[in-house]
Design a protein around this motif. Structure first.
Motif, PDB file in Angstrom:
ATOM      1  N   UNK A  70      62.806 -33.040 -37.174  1.00  0.00           N
ATOM      2  CA  UNK A  70      60.739 -33.093 -37.957  1.00  0.00           C
ATOM      3  C   UNK A  70      60.206 -32.193 -37.990  1.00  0.00           C
ATOM      4  N   UNK A  71      60.030 -31.344 -38.732  1.00  0.00           N
ATOM      5  CA  UNK A  71      58.770 -30.575 -38.260  1.00  0.00           C
ATOM      6  C   UNK A  71      57.568 -29.854 -39.964  1.00  0.00           C
ATOM      7  N   UNK A  72      56.374 -29.161 -39.331  1.00  0.00           N
ATOM      8  CA  UNK A  72      56.398 -28.561 -40.338  1.00  0.00           C
ATOM      9  C   UNK A  72      55.688 -27.093 -40.090  1.00  0.00           C
ATOM     10  N   UNK A  73      55.482 -26.238 -41.168  1.00  0.00           N
ATOM     11  CA  UNK A  73      55.652 -25.448 -41.820  1.00  0.00           C
ATOM     12  C   UNK A  73      54.558 -24.699 -42.433  1.00  0.00           C
ATOM     13  N   UNK A  74      54.356 -24.052 -42.322  1.00  0.00           N
ATOM     14  CA  UNK A  74      52.870 -22.731 -42.445  1.00  0.00           C
ATOM     15  C   UNK A  74      53.417 -21.872 -43.443  1.00  0.00           C
ATOM     16  N   UNK A  75      53.039 -22.536 -44.731  1.00  0.00           N
ATOM     17  CA  UNK A  75      53.366 -21.690 -45.912  1.00  0.00           C
ATOM     18  C   UNK A  75      52.441 -20.091 -45.904  1.00  0.00           C
ATOM     19  N   UNK A  76      53.022 -18.846 -46.150  1.00  0.00           N
ATOM     20  CA  UNK A  76      52.437 -17.159 -46.171  1.00  0.00           C
ATOM     21  C   UNK A  76      52.870 -16.369 -45.573  1.00  0.00           C
ATOM     22  N   UNK A  77      52.248 -15.485 -45.443  1.00  0.00           N
ATOM     23  CA  UNK A  77      53.212 -13.782 -45.552  1.00  0.00           C
ATOM     24  C   UNK A  77      54.220 -14.515 -44.254  1.00  0.00           C
ATOM     25  N   UNK A  80      62.757 -12.623 -44.310  1.00  0.00           N
ATOM     26  CA  UNK A  80      63.349 -12.025 -44.809  1.00  0.00           C
ATOM     27  C   UNK A  80      64.950 -11.613 -44.236  1.00  0.00           C
ATOM     28  N   UNK A  81      65.827 -11.407 -43.857  1.00  0.00           N
ATOM     29  CA  UNK A  81      66.893 -11.130 -43.733  1.00  0.00           C
ATOM     30  C   UNK A  81      67.839 -11.928 -43.782  1.00  0.00           C
ATOM     31  N   UNK A  82      67.051 -13.502 -44.333  1.00  0.00           N
ATOM     32  CA  UNK A  82      68.238 -14.217 -44.705  1.00  0.00           C
ATOM     33  C   UNK A  82      68.033 -14.538 -46.602  1.00  0.00           C
ATOM     34  N   UNK A  83      67.304 -13.873 -46.923  1.00  0.00           N
ATOM     35  CA  UNK A  83      67.421 -13.498 -48.300  1.00  0.00           C
ATOM     36  C   UNK A  83      67.597 -12.480 -48.355  1.00  0.00           C
ATOM     37  N   UNK A  85      76.592  -8.846 -47.880  1.00  0.00           N
ATOM     38  CA  UNK A  85      77.704  -7.424 -47.214  1.00  0.00           C
ATOM     39  C   UNK A  85      77.061  -7.498 -45.664  1.00  0.00           C
ATOM     40  N   UNK A  86      78.492  -6.516 -44.838  1.00  0.00           N
ATOM     41  CA  UNK A  86      78.412  -7.194 -43.500  1.00  0.00           C
ATOM     42  C   UNK A  86      77.513  -6.042 -42.307  1.00  0.00           C
ATOM     43  N   UNK A  87      76.460  -5.247 -43.152  1.00  0.00           N
ATOM     44  CA  UNK A  87      75.611  -4.583 -42.776  1.00  0.00           C
ATOM     45  C   UNK A  87      74.368  -5.266 -42.710  1.00  0.00           C
ATOM     46  N   UNK A  88      73.830  -6.597 -43.994  1.00  0.00           N
ATOM     47  CA  UNK A  88      72.918  -7.911 -44.364  1.00  0.00           C
ATOM     48  C   UNK A  88      73.123  -8.425 -43.360  1.00  0.00           C
ATOM     49  N   UNK A  89      74.462  -8.918 -42.665  1.00  0.00           N
ATOM     50  CA  UNK A  89      74.765 -10.048 -42.173  1.00  0.00           C
ATOM     51  C   UNK A  89      74.318  -9.760 -40.982  1.00  0.00           C
ATOM     52  N   UNK A  90      74.295  -8.454 -40.163  1.00  0.00           N
ATOM     53  CA  UNK A  90      74.184  -8.308 -38.839  1.00  0.00           C
ATOM     54  C   UNK A  90      73.058  -8.482 -38.398  1.00  0.00           C
ATOM     55  N   UNK A  91      72.243  -8.025 -39.717  1.00  0.00           N
ATOM     56  CA  UNK A  91      70.816  -8.018 -39.701  1.00  0.00           C
ATOM     57  C   UNK A  91      69.988  -9.449 -39.035  1.00  0.00           C
ATOM     58  N   UNK A  92      71.071 -10.383 -40.065  1.00  0.00           N
ATOM     59  CA  UNK A  92      70.893 -11.252 -39.702  1.00  0.00           C
ATOM     60  C   UNK A  92      71.019 -12.232 -38.868  1.00  0.00           C
ATOM     61  N   UNK A  93      71.782 -11.673 -38.208  1.00  0.00           N
ATOM     62  CA  UNK A  93      72.715 -12.728 -37.190  1.00  0.00           C
ATOM     63  C   UNK A  93      71.900 -12.525 -35.746  1.00  0.00           C
TER      64      UNK A  93
END
Length: 239
Positions: free
Chosen positions: A150-157, A164-167, A174-182
């Motif tokens: 259970x946790x709270x997240x503040x919405x915003x920038x 951003x890496x997840x989105x 792609x593998x390139x985007x996967x490496x950034x998210x990893x």
């Protein structure tokens, strides 16, 4: 699902309740990212699935509720909120206080599930403790920051930048985007990812805890979770 709805109803929510579907260890994203992580960084594929599930839940909340709400509450489906009738405040009041006392907060752990610190809970007032002040000697997650029940997240920038890496990976796995998210997914497990990389605080007395159900990641924790649930109910019942 029925348990989640029943527990959420105890909060008397005035905002919509949305159910997020968790990713499992066999999901294509989980397998792809697990293969990109160092072998000594994560012990089980399911840990990556848990991280991605929380990323997905937060992403959905920010997408659907941005501009309408200031923050969202994320709860796992085995959360126990039996202590709600004994709370001395509402979640809105608590997070309003967080805004005044720690306006830089981005995430607040509302349900520490560290069973090793059960005796300490009774001695704790309901305070917001920043992540940095409670780091363990080895730099790992502070004891009161265990768990994502259970946790709270503040919405915003700031949360948008974090996601951003997840989105980017979701739109183009792609593998390139996967490496950034990893890189974003380290260190594991999931609670380390969120609390170490966002401006994190914790309520040193948990408001919600996991049920006694069997842990999806570590066998044998079901009895510890049950102890945690009873300890929190007992604590708030004594108030």
């Amino acid at each position: 699902r029925e348990n989640m709805q029943a527990q959420a109803d105890k909060l008397g929510p005035t905002a919509p309740i949305q159910r997020a579907i968790a990713l499992d260890s066999e999901h294509a994203w989980t397998k792809a990212l697990y293969a990109l992580l160092p072998s000594d960084a994560v012990s089980q594929q399911v840990e990556v699935a848990v991280s991605l599930s929380h990323f997905s839940a937060i992403d959905r909340a920010t997408t659907e509720f941005a501009g309408r709400y200031k923050y969202v509450i994320v709860m796992e489906d085995d959360v126990v909120l039996d202590a709600v009738p004994n709370w001395e405040f509402s979640l809105s009041e608590l997070l309003g206080r967080a805004d005044k006392e720690s306006p830089d907060w981005e995430i607040v752990n509302l349900g520490c599930s560290n069973w090793h610190f059960l005796p300490a809970w009774d001695q704790c007032r309901l305070t917001l403790q920043p992540y940095e002040t409670g780091l363990n000697v080895d730099g790992s997650t502070p004891p009161f920051f265990f768990g994502l029940v259970m946790y709270a997240v503040k919405l915003g920038r700031s949360i948008d930048a974090f996601l951003h890496p997840f989105r980017t990976f979701v739109s183009d796995p792609s593998p390139a985007n996967g490496n950034v998210l990893a890189k974003t997914l380290l260190p594991q497990p999931a609670d380390w990812v969120l609390y170490a990389k966002l401006k994190a605080y914790v309520t040193t007395t948990p408001l919600g805890v996991p049920s006694g159900a069997e842990s999806q990641i570590s066998a044998g924790r079901e009895s510890d979770h049950a102890l945690a649930a009873r300890a929190v109910v007992d604590y708030w019942s004594s108030k």
